[in-house]
Design a protein around this motif. Structure first.
Motif, mmCIF file in Angstrom:
data_model
loop_
_atom_site.group_PDB
_atom_site.id
_atom_site.type_symbol
_atom_site.label_atom_id
_atom_site.label_comp_id
_atom_site.label_asym_id
_atom_site.label_seq_id
_atom_site.Cartn_x
_atom_site.Cartn_y
_atom_site.Cartn_z
ATOM 1 N N HIS A 43 -0.845 -5.074 2.205
ATOM 2 C CA HIS A 43 -2.466 -5.416 2.447
ATOM 3 C C HIS A 43 -2.586 -6.833 1.551
ATOM 4 C CE1 HIS A 43 -2.312 -1.670 4.938
ATOM 5 N NE2 HIS A 43 -3.008 -0.735 3.470
ATOM 6 N N HIS A 80 -10.634 -0.259 2.079
ATOM 7 C CA HIS A 80 -9.267 -0.395 3.246
ATOM 8 C C HIS A 80 -9.575 -1.296 3.898
ATOM 9 C CE1 HIS A 80 -5.734 2.593 2.360
ATOM 10 N NE2 HIS A 80 -4.601 1.265 2.903
ATOM 11 N N CYS A 100 0.844 -1.263 -0.189
ATOM 12 C CA CYS A 100 0.097 0.795 -0.249
ATOM 13 C C CYS A 100 1.159 1.155 -0.011
ATOM 14 C CB CYS A 100 -1.103 0.400 1.163
ATOM 15 S SG CYS A 100 -1.559 1.395 1.379
ATOM 16 N N CYS A 134 -0.020 2.963 2.860
ATOM 17 C CA CYS A 134 0.538 2.890 4.543
ATOM 18 C C CYS A 134 2.032 2.106 4.824
ATOM 19 C CB CYS A 134 -0.445 1.658 4.762
ATOM 20 S SG CYS A 134 -2.019 2.149 4.583
#
Ligand SMILES: [Zn+2]
Length: 124
Positions: free
Chosen positions: A71, A94, A64, A67
């Protein structure tokens, strides 16, 4: 006495600061090539799932950009993300898998390599 000052502009129907073009150009819709990319991804995803889910792979792991962590997305979630992207022009879902086992997920690149390898094997 009711001597309120008269407002000379009261009831003026036109606000000259109102700009009409604000809604014209800024649609979030995908352009045709972006749309084709998403359709290609959806097709790839179908192929990957049919190849990999029998091998106990539950989805794909995606790094991601927001972030800075990987993920883990199950097949169904990936598919619904892509479909949302087609319809809304953006995908902000998300909801990575909760407490995933990394062994259950592979990267998009791995899945593509696996699919290509399988395709080559079939053609030989
Ligand atoms: Zn993220």
């Amino acid at each position: 006495m009711h001597d309120e000052p008269l407002d000379p502009f009261a009831g003026d129907p036109v606000d000259p600061t109102f700009v009409v073009d604000a809604v014209s150009e800024h649609s979030t819709a995908l352009n045709p090539s972006e749309r084709q990319d998403v359709l290609d991804d959806l097709a790839d995803l179908e192929a990957f799932e049919s190849l990999l889910s029998p091998r106990r792979i539950r989805g794909l792991v995606v790094d991601c950009e927001d972030c800075k962590v990987p993920h883990y997305f199950a097949w169904d979630l990936l598919r619904s993300n892509l479909k949302q992207l087609l319809e809304a022009g953006c995908s902000r879902v998300h909801e990575p898998a909760f407490n995933p086992d990394p062994n259950d997920y592979v990267s998009w690149e791995y899945a593509r390599g696996y699919a290509d390898g399988t395709q080559d094997a079939l053609e030989e």
